[in-house]
Scaffold this active site. Sequence first.
Site, short mmCIF file in Angstrom:
data_model
loop_
_atom_site.label_atom_id
_atom_site.label_comp_id
_atom_site.label_asym_id
_atom_site.label_seq_id
_atom_site.Cartn_x
_atom_site.Cartn_y
_atom_site.Cartn_z
N ARG A 121 32.87 -0.40 50.89
CA ARG A 121 34.26 -0.21 50.44
C ARG A 121 34.42 1.21 49.94
NH1 ARG A 121 34.35 -3.61 44.71
NH2 ARG A 121 32.42 -2.73 43.94
N ASN A 159 41.47 -0.04 43.80
CA ASN A 159 40.48 -0.63 42.90
C ASN A 159 39.49 0.44 42.50
OD1 ASN A 159 39.32 -3.24 41.73
ND2 ASN A 159 37.54 -2.34 42.73
N GLU A 160 39.38 0.67 41.20
CA GLU A 160 38.41 1.62 40.66
C GLU A 160 38.45 2.96 41.39
OE1 GLU A 160 34.64 -0.51 40.44
OE2 GLU A 160 35.23 -1.24 38.48
N GLU A 325 38.33 -6.15 34.22
CA GLU A 325 37.13 -6.91 34.57
C GLU A 325 36.19 -6.90 33.37
OE1 GLU A 325 35.33 -5.42 38.16
OE2 GLU A 325 37.26 -5.20 39.16
N TRP A 333 23.76 -7.60 43.33
CA TRP A 333 24.21 -7.67 44.72
C TRP A 333 22.98 -8.13 45.52
CZ3 TRP A 333 27.27 -2.53 46.11
CH2 TRP A 333 28.44 -2.47 45.34
N GLU A 375 28.15 -9.47 47.11
CA GLU A 375 28.17 -9.76 45.67
C GLU A 375 27.83 -11.21 45.33
OE1 GLU A 375 31.65 -8.20 43.74
OE2 GLU A 375 31.05 -6.16 44.18
C1 GAL Z 1 33.46 -3.74 39.88
C2 GAL Z 1 34.48 -3.90 41.00
C3 GAL Z 1 34.56 -5.35 41.45
C4 GAL Z 1 33.19 -5.89 41.69
C5 GAL Z 1 32.31 -5.71 40.48
C6 GAL Z 1 30.90 -6.21 40.68
O1 GAL Z 1 33.12 -2.42 39.69
O2 GAL Z 1 35.76 -3.49 40.61
O3 GAL Z 1 35.32 -5.41 42.63
O4 GAL Z 1 32.65 -5.22 42.79
O5 GAL Z 1 32.26 -4.35 40.15
O6 GAL Z 1 30.15 -5.42 41.54
#
Ligand code: GAL
Length: 694
Positions: A121, A159-160, A325, A333, A375
């Site tokens: 991604r 996202n991020e 989050e 992972w 994930e």
């Molecule tokens: C964050 C991300 C999520 C998910 C999570 C765990 O940084 O925004 O989409 O990937 O980490 O890896």
Amino acid sequence: MNKKGNGGIMGVILEGNRLVLGTCYYPEHWPKRLWKEDLERMLAAGIEVVRIAEFAWSKVEPREGNYTYAFFDEFLDLAEETGMKVIFCTPTATPPAWLTEKYPEVLNADINGVLYRHGARRHYNYNSPVYQKFSGQIVEAFASHYASRPCIIGWQIDNEVNCEKNVFYSESDNKAFRVFLQDKYESLEALNEAWGTAFWNQTYTEWEEIHVPRKTYNDSTNPHEVLDYTRFVSDSARRFVKMQSNIIRKYIKPGDFVTTNGIFGNLDNHQMTEESLDFMMYDSYPNFAYCLNDYCDAPGEIKDRKWSRNLAEVRAVSPVFGIMEQQSGANGWNTRMEAPTPRPGQITLWTMQSIAHGADYVSYFRWRTCTMGTEIYWHGILDYSGRENRRIAEVRQIHEKLQGMKELAGSAYEAKVGIVRDYDNIWDAQLDVWHERVEKASQQALFKALQISHTPFDYVYLNDGTNAKDWAKYQVLFYPHATIITREREDVLRAYVKAGGTLVLGCRSGYKNRSGRCVMENLPGLLADLSGTDIPEYSFIAPDAGEVTIQWGDAKLTANVFADLLEPIGEGKQEAVYTSDYYAGSGALISNKVGKGKVYYYGTAFNEGSARIFLEKLDIITPYRDVVHVPESCEIAVRRKGEDRYLFVLNYDRNPVQIELRQRGIDLYTGKEVSGQRKLEGYGTMVVKLSKCQ
Ligand code: GAL
């Protein structure tokens, strides 16, 4: 636009004045038959908001130009039926396969120009006109179709932004970099001067000769170019976010917000928030402190408490913010074995850590652990089966606790000490190892000394347009290594001190201009007059120098990494001297009265010991000592709204501790009056509304 910190961000949105829990949900990961049950279970656990759709481009545009809205319409119908609120995301972090295959120019590349292919991604580049076009179209489609839905309360962009990869080397970046530089410098002469291209014959005669940094045999590139390149990356990301926010704002309902989940490097988060967002959200994973690869449990280590540092950074952008989050399970992972499941109490501890620092919304990542993809080990509240477990039971208890804490929504973190930061110096420290070493040492030392001594602090950003009046609440500001300084910024610092503030500068201040070129004035350059300091000689401390000591009145300090040898000028007064090696007898600390305040120039980097001595000598250490006494393993924080003050005590130790409340107050978990000696369980937390009369 919603006002940041106005009565609690989510409180306003949810027509209440309270703290709100949410979770991240992926309708596209689960059979539809589970949706309703999931939403109802969430609501029963006290979860009122779900964030959805940030990686779901193909669910709406499965083929180029082919839009279909039924999937999320069906989900949003259910959300409305059950009473669930939704934060909807734009899906641009994961471009669809049809797009990257047909238009590979949208892909980011490594420094050798090799494209990052589909499968992970954030593999796109911000500057591809094709990606901008497709992103604009999908955001338009999402916003125009979904934004009027009553269940939607706000939008997350991408996202991020700048996570995972924050350097870009595609052909589109090359072209956009030249445009950025043409806008900035207008002529090649000006650029050549700013970048000092006379060195090693780098002079440019055509704009086309300029590229984003490329591979060199020894990985050294012109540092002034790299500094501008970092600004360019920030600018590119901001423009991409702004493009999306402009589209969303055409369609959102009044009162709905626009945000993103940060915060990441090579990005001016202040400017991005100012121009595109209502406030910042943050993704908080304190469990990284227990990572297998980086596990450190030595005595004195502050592990998950380090996340308080990150939370202070978010607060510097948005005084009241949200957590998009929040850690709720083990991390991993298929390619990474990271951190174990939070122990009983830790989800509560980390939730309260976020709230203590200014979060009014906490959303757990994620509802149920994913059964597929990279994930599969990044656990959510629930495991794969969704069966009842300890973690959801803890979330329910957190919700119970928040019921008694409603009134503190919108209150502000209280601090009398600040650490000044600015993007030029943050980015300069990334490319200059001399700067990096002193910066890292001082930042770590100051953070630790402040944390362990229970001295709350803020990060305070010195941006273009900063007004010193906004700093009046800070008794002391540390600006450890302002390597790059400008006349305008010196003015802001001077105004703060004149009005009565105390400013502490560290070594290596003032020796670069904004291009990162060294100045030819006597050091510390533009800060010499303000600090009453001259630096006739300096060096990093030789490895064989042993301990380089400093005497400041009755206190003995040790120098760290670097030594500026100081002499007072003007009204400057020598406060401390080096007492060892050839430095002995030279000034190590100069003070200078300016207006109603004082500037200190400290000739070295901080270590924990010296940072603590500064806190003591400047009389700002442990400001709540009359309110509470806690052991070192606990963090304390105070949030304030008008006359009301709310004390948080967070025990990061897995063992119980004894604390002493020296003022009476109301324990907001129980509603009962508390004072005196109390036991706090391992990972235990306490939130006390302090009585006003004291
Ligand atoms: C964050 C991300 C999520 C998910 C999570 C765990 O940084 O925004 O989409 O990937 O980490 O890896």
